[in-house]
Motif scaffolding. Sequence first.
Motif, PDB file in Angstrom:
ATOM      1  N   GLN A   1       0.840  -1.091  -0.194  1.00 36.87           N
ATOM      2  CA  GLN A   1      -0.075  -0.045  -0.197  1.00 36.87           C
ATOM      3  C   GLN A   1       0.680   1.392  -0.118  1.00 36.87           C
ATOM      4  N   LYS A   2       0.361   2.192  -0.792  1.00 39.06           N
ATOM      5  CA  LYS A   2       1.263   3.458  -0.852  1.00 39.06           C
ATOM      6  C   LYS A   2       0.258   4.782  -0.384  1.00 39.06           C
ATOM      7  N   ASP A   3      -0.318   4.710   0.699  1.00 38.47           N
ATOM      8  CA  ASP A   3      -1.199   5.786   1.151  1.00 38.47           C
ATOM      9  C   ASP A   3      -0.535   6.570   2.218  1.00 38.47           C
ATOM     10  N   ASP A   4      -0.087   7.896   1.484  1.00 44.28           N
ATOM     11  CA  ASP A   4       0.747   8.801   2.688  1.00 44.28           C
ATOM     12  C   ASP A   4      -0.065   9.547   3.353  1.00 44.28           C
ATOM     13  N   VAL A   5      -1.277   9.905   3.045  1.00 47.50           N
ATOM     14  CA  VAL A   5      -2.342  10.588   3.599  1.00 47.50           C
ATOM     15  C   VAL A   5      -2.886   9.931   4.936  1.00 47.50           C
ATOM     16  N   TRP A   6      -3.076  11.165   5.819  1.00 47.65           N
ATOM     17  CA  TRP A   6      -3.552  10.482   7.019  1.00 47.65           C
ATOM     18  C   TRP A   6      -5.244  10.092   7.172  1.00 47.65           C
ATOM     19  N   PRO A   7      -5.669   8.899   7.511  1.00 47.40           N
ATOM     20  CA  PRO A   7      -4.789   7.733   8.265  1.00 47.40           C
ATOM     21  C   PRO A   7      -4.137   6.736   7.245  1.00 47.40           C
ATOM     22  N   VAL A   8      -2.872   7.042   7.326  1.00 49.14           N
ATOM     23  CA  VAL A   8      -1.891   6.273   6.353  1.00 49.14           C
ATOM     24  C   VAL A   8      -2.295   4.928   6.216  1.00 49.14           C
ATOM     25  N   HIS A   9      -1.756   4.142   5.136  1.00 51.59           N
ATOM     26  CA  HIS A   9      -1.906   2.856   5.180  1.00 51.59           C
ATOM     27  C   HIS A   9      -0.720   2.171   4.481  1.00 51.59           C
ATOM     28  N   TYR A  10       0.228   1.419   5.157  1.00 51.17           N
ATOM     29  CA  TYR A  10       1.332   0.985   4.615  1.00 51.17           C
ATOM     30  C   TYR A  10       1.652  -0.884   4.785  1.00 51.17           C
ATOM     31  N   ASP A  11       0.267  -1.518   4.831  1.00 56.38           N
ATOM     32  CA  ASP A  11       0.340  -2.995   4.565  1.00 56.38           C
ATOM     33  C   ASP A  11       1.207  -3.304   3.589  1.00 56.38           C
ATOM     34  N   GLN A  12       1.907  -4.561   3.673  1.00 60.27           N
ATOM     35  CA  GLN A  12       2.468  -5.359   2.379  1.00 60.27           C
ATOM     36  C   GLN A  12       2.069  -6.730   2.625  1.00 60.27           C
ATOM     37  N   VAL A  13       2.101  -7.414   1.477  1.00 62.85           N
ATOM     38  CA  VAL A  13       1.732  -8.845   1.352  1.00 62.85           C
ATOM     39  C   VAL A  13       2.812  -9.444   0.372  1.00 62.85           C
TER      40      VAL A  13
ATOM     41  N   LEU B   1       7.296   1.825  17.518  1.00 58.84           N
ATOM     42  CA  LEU B   1       6.567   3.391  17.788  1.00 58.84           C
ATOM     43  C   LEU B   1       7.576   4.221  17.078  1.00 58.84           C
ATOM     44  N   LEU B   2       9.072   3.864  17.286  1.00 60.60           N
ATOM     45  CA  LEU B   2       9.937   4.795  16.769  1.00 60.60           C
ATOM     46  C   LEU B   2       9.963   4.776  15.118  1.00 60.60           C
ATOM     47  N   ALA B   3       9.582   3.399  14.518  1.00 64.71           N
ATOM     48  CA  ALA B   3       9.310   3.432  13.171  1.00 64.71           C
ATOM     49  C   ALA B   3       8.213   4.278  12.361  1.00 64.71           C
ATOM     50  N   LYS B   4       7.143   4.229  13.288  1.00 59.88           N
ATOM     51  CA  LYS B   4       5.937   5.099  12.974  1.00 59.88           C
ATOM     52  C   LYS B   4       6.317   6.508  13.136  1.00 59.88           C
ATOM     53  N   LEU B   5       6.896   6.960  14.184  1.00 58.50           N
ATOM     54  CA  LEU B   5       7.212   8.414  14.217  1.00 58.50           C
ATOM     55  C   LEU B   5       8.048   8.897  13.100  1.00 58.50           C
ATOM     56  N   SER B   6       8.944   7.964  12.943  1.00 62.11           N
ATOM     57  CA  SER B   6       9.901   8.576  11.795  1.00 62.11           C
ATOM     58  C   SER B   6       9.099   8.564  10.250  1.00 62.11           C
ATOM     59  N   LYS B   7       8.565   7.431  10.057  1.00 62.69           N
ATOM     60  CA  LYS B   7       7.751   7.509   8.870  1.00 62.69           C
ATOM     61  C   LYS B   7       6.787   8.511   8.817  1.00 62.69           C
ATOM     62  N   LEU B   8       5.891   8.885   9.644  1.00 61.49           N
ATOM     63  CA  LEU B   8       4.950   9.814   9.809  1.00 61.49           C
ATOM     64  C   LEU B   8       5.558  11.152   9.826  1.00 61.49           C
TER      65      LEU B   8
END
Length: 485
Positions: free
Chosen positions: A337-349, A369-376
């Motif tokens: 998923q490539k949805d960068d607008v809140w609420p974001v979606h970054y799932d992968q399969v 948490l750190l990965a989420k904060l960094s990405k957002l």
Amino acid sequence: MSATIDQDPQRTAPAAGAAPAGRSWQGVRALLVRLHFYAGVFVAPFLLVAALTGLVYTFTPQLDQLVYGDQLRVERVGDRPRPLSEQIAAARAAHPEGSLASVVTPAEPEDTTRVVLSVPELGEKQRTVFVDPYTAKVKGDLTTSWGSTPLTTWLDELHRSLHLGETGRLYAEVAAGWLWVLVVGGLVLWLGRSRGQRAKSVRGVLLPDRAARGVRRTRSLHAATGVWLALGLLFLSATGLTWSTYSGERFGRLLDAAKGHAPELDTVLPGAQPAPEAGDEHAGHAGHAGHGGAAEPADPDPAAFEAALTTARGAGLGGTVQLTPPADASSAWVVAQKDDVWPVHYDQVAVDPAKGEVTARTRWADYPLLAKLSKLGVQGHMGVLFGIANQVVLAVVALGLILITFWGYRMWWQRRPNREGRSALAGRAPARGTWRRVPLPALAVGVPLVAALGWALPVLGCTLLAFLVVDVITGLVHRTRAARA
């Protein structure tokens, strides 16, 4: 809070060469005044450039639509797009060069489908073919970098490095490293001054003093505007440092130690052995495949993209997704998923191409948490996270930074001494030796803290050390002249 001091240097510190007063907490304030002054004077040009280039970059989505609208947008015809395999076949018929790297489905009903090709002569860049999803007609092509248009890529590089490579990236790291120091120091100086010399009210902190004139009025505008912008400036400083060259490397170590990296998707098919060269690298960069390699694999059947998309949709991946074909026979398809607008979606399969089954998955909800904060933080810094509101806020912060930088230099100019019709170019710097007035407990805590910050933010530490060296040399020159006199 980014250009110069908010206090008259002649009233906060003894004249140069005079014996310093006894140690007190006023010495801490005097030291902050000197630091804020010198950092503002010498770092403000870097901040001004970063603000100007960042202001332009903020509106790249609108600029892209203006320049590349024919490729990016289409007129919606009906409710059902043509099969993805048909769109890919049309793109490859128009552009048979290179190999298929990935396909990105439209984010909005009026967006085009993006067929990304890996072309050896483009190096790390790609050729993206834009296809009308309703007619399967090719709308055009662009040379892209990590999915960005040529204009966005150019503006991004301007903001990051002024197109000067790694040397140019130092300017941005200097700006980001000193920005938070100037903001925090300016807040401390302004809040302390407000309590002592102005009404003890919120208005006295947040609003400029309309009754003031001259340098006092400029200082009031500079400081009050800085208070309003403080959170935004601190956010830009922190997020900018995370992907800088040297501080970013330190931040990466922190993520390693705290196990704060985003989870990697396992793309190795069950029962298969990973390829010796492409296995781990493909897994770690599945969302950004397509950077030309030495040997280009044959294109998969366009129908396989359709099958992988159907499987991913069945697994719950909605919105716009990027489909990346397997690197070899032991690897799976990657749908992200490539949805960068809140609420974001970054799932992968990971999808088994033979069985049409999901073999592995990573969920945004499972990110540390750190990965989420960094990405957002990155998406917020780029003006993407909250759409147009995010862009407006960033534009206001950039314009405000430009204004307080201007007011800071204006204060410096307004404090120039006037004697017998002669005017200096700028005001005097705060007197030296203020550290000798700082209480010993504050020094005992402050020196190790500054050393630790210098390690965590190497460019900040090196430039601060340079300030100290120049200050010591200047003091020795003054003493030598005084002795000769």
